[in-house]
Design an enzyme around this catalytic site. Structure first.
Site, PDB file in Angstrom:
ATOM      1  CB  THR A   1      50.731  10.688  51.204  1.00 20.55           C
ATOM      2  OG1 THR A   1      50.309  10.466  49.864  1.00 20.55           O
ATOM      3  CG2 THR A   1      49.518  10.917  52.068  1.00 20.55           C
TER       4      THR A   1
ATOM      5  CE1 TYR B   1      45.888  11.588  49.645  1.00 20.19           C
ATOM      6  CE2 TYR B   1      47.976  12.704  49.345  1.00 20.19           C
ATOM      7  CZ  TYR B   1      47.244  11.542  49.448  1.00 20.19           C
ATOM      8  OH  TYR B   1      47.871  10.335  49.332  1.00 20.19           O
TER       9      TYR B   1
ATOM     10  CB  SER C   1      57.339   8.184  45.509  1.00 20.43           C
ATOM     11  OG  SER C   1      56.223   7.342  45.516  1.00 20.43           O
TER      12      SER C   1
ATOM     13  CB  THR D   1      53.209   4.896  49.932  1.00 24.61           C
ATOM     14  OG1 THR D   1      52.070   5.471  49.297  1.00 24.61           O
ATOM     15  CG2 THR D   1      53.321   5.365  51.355  1.00 24.61           C
ATOM     16  CG  ASP D   2      52.149   5.948  44.499  1.00 22.83           C
ATOM     17  OD1 ASP D   2      51.499   5.517  45.473  1.00 22.83           O
ATOM     18  OD2 ASP D   2      51.679   6.761  43.679  1.00 22.83           O
TER      19      ASP D   2
ATOM     20  CE  LYS E   1      50.291   2.725  47.944  1.00 27.17           C
ATOM     21  NZ  LYS E   1      50.387   4.118  47.449  1.00 27.17           N
TER      22      LYS E   1
ATOM     23  CD  GLU F   1      55.191 -21.743  32.961  1.00 25.95           C
ATOM     24  OE1 GLU F   1      55.255 -21.539  31.736  1.00 25.95           O
ATOM     25  OE2 GLU F   1      54.219 -22.285  33.508  1.00 25.95           O
TER      26      GLU F   1
HETATM   27  N1  LIG Z   1      50.496   7.548  49.934  1.00 27.70           N
HETATM   28  C1  LIG Z   1      51.376   8.137  49.137  1.00 27.70           C
HETATM   29  O1  LIG Z   1      52.437   8.554  49.561  1.00 27.70           O
HETATM   30  C2  LIG Z   1      51.025   8.267  47.684  1.00 27.70           C
HETATM   31  C3  LIG Z   1      51.252   9.683  47.201  1.00 27.70           C
HETATM   32  C4  LIG Z   1      52.041   9.791  45.929  1.00 27.70           C
HETATM   33  N2  LIG Z   1      51.406   9.173  44.818  1.00 27.70           N
HETATM   34  C5  LIG Z   1      53.461   9.305  46.148  1.00 27.70           C
HETATM   35  O2  LIG Z   1      53.787   8.174  45.998  1.00 27.70           O
HETATM   36  O3  LIG Z   1      54.268  10.109  46.518  1.00 27.70           O
END
Ligand SMILES: NC(=O)CC[C@H](N)C(=O)O
Length: 345
Positions: free
Chosen positions: A28, A42, A75, A108-109, A181, A302
């Site tokens: 992103t 987007y 990602s 970010t994923d 995340k 466990e």
């Molecule tokens: N906020 C993000 O970067 C998510 C965008 C995308 N799904 C990725 O991980 O690249």
């Protein structure tokens, strides 16, 4: 002692800016939407790295920055091959005398997985900072520009050396080991169960703690000669659990299965026999926790891990446990070595 003229010259000589390389992989932070109102709809991975850098003239105030486009992907599509390619490129740059710090822009994923992978494999004490954004640059209140400026600032600061791979998001500095995340719709998206290491405020890093686990220079993991990583899959625990996924992953060639377990890595009665059988066939079984906010799995709590020869992921979440397990098995580790590594890294 400095004479007055020398002192004046020393005062006025501009300090050389740190040299920082931005390795861009997509996400992103390189995304673009149709309108300024599009904060969630987007396309990721659209804007090339040179445009990211030229669109942020403030970068030149903190570092001498150049960019390299390594990939241009979202990602969630990162593969083990991407990890190896990126890890080798970061290591090569870190070995260069004319590079003081490295920034990796990333979706970010799976950012937390790549950050942990680099944390375990890049042999350097130079700052390596992974950064992303939650909104594309075209959105109102986009967060990518400040995140990137902060990341380059941290990558250029001598105080960042030796702390392993860092993740800078939303003014916070996290260790790549802990960060995860935690929400997908806020700019305050990244959390570390044991807290961030520091903050970036108005172009300066402020530190409050440092990682104590092994990483980077002190790591035993070596990818320099690796062409591939062993297959490790994650199976999710839930109510009404079955053993179908575990067996299918093993049949597809998984060398280890990370159990994203309920609670403290608990395993349903319906699943235990299959995991024991798979272990007998040589597949490593790693118990982790799907608990949001930080799981904590203790050996022989466990499940009788000693008896079953299973491994616990301790506080590493399932996706980070996959990274460590792959690197460990790539070096031929047995279950005892893998367990030691889960406690040391
Ligand atoms: N906020 C993000 O970067 C998510 C965008 C995308 N799904 C990725 O991980 O690249």
């Amino acid at each position: 002692m400095l004479c007055a003229a020398t002192f004046a010259a020393a005062q006025s000589a501009p300090a050389a800016k740190p040299q920082v390389v931005v390795l861009a992989t997509g996400g992103t932070i390189a995304g673009a939407g149709a309108t300024a109102a599009n904060s969630a709809s987007y396309q990721a991975a659209k804007v090339p790295v040179d445009k990211l850098i030229s669109g942020l003239p403030e970068l030149a105030n903190v570092a001498s920055v150049r960019g390299e486009q390594v990939f241009q992907i979202a990602s969630e599509s990162f593969t083990n091959e991407h990890l190896l390619t990126l890890g080798k490129r970061v290591a090569a740059l870190a070995a260069q005398a004319d590079v003081n710090g490295i920034v990796v822009t990333h979706g970010t994923d799976t950012l937390e997985e790549t950050a942990y992978f680099l944390h375990l494999t890049v042999r350097t004490d130079k700052p390596v900072v992974v950064v992303g954004s939650m909104r594309p640059g075209t959105a109102l209140s986009a967060d990518g520009a400040l995140n990137l400026l902060n990341a380059v600032t941290v990558a250029g600061e001598a105080s960042s050396r030796g702390k392993g791979v860092l993740v800078v998001m939303n003014d916070e500095i996290h260790t790549g080991r802990d960060v995860t995340k935690s929400i997908n719709i806020r700019t305050e998206a990244f959390k570390s169960p044991w807290g961030p290491l520091g903050m970036v405020v108005e172009g300066k890093a402020y530190w409050f703690r440092a990682p104590v686990k092994r990483h980077t220079l002190n790591s035993e993991f070596d990818i320099t000669k690796l062409g591939a990583l062993p297959r490790v899959d994650i199976a999710y625990g839930s109510g009404n659990a079955t053993d179908t996924a575990y067996k299918a992953f093993a049949a597809a060639g998984a060398k280890a299965i990370v159990h994203a377990g309920t609670g403290n890595g608990s395993v349903a009665n319906a699943v235990v026999p299959a995991l024991r059988e798979l272990r007998a066939q040589g597949v490593q079984i790693v118990r982790s926790a799907r608990v949001v906010g930080g799981g904590f799995v203790i050996r022989n709590a466990e499940q009788p891990d000693d008896q079953y020869d299973w491994v616990v992921a301790h506080d590493l979440n399932p996706q980070k446990a996959r990274i460590l397990t792959m690197l460990s098995l790539a070096q031929g580790a047995d279950s005892k070595t893998l367990q030691r590594q889960f406690l040391e890294y």
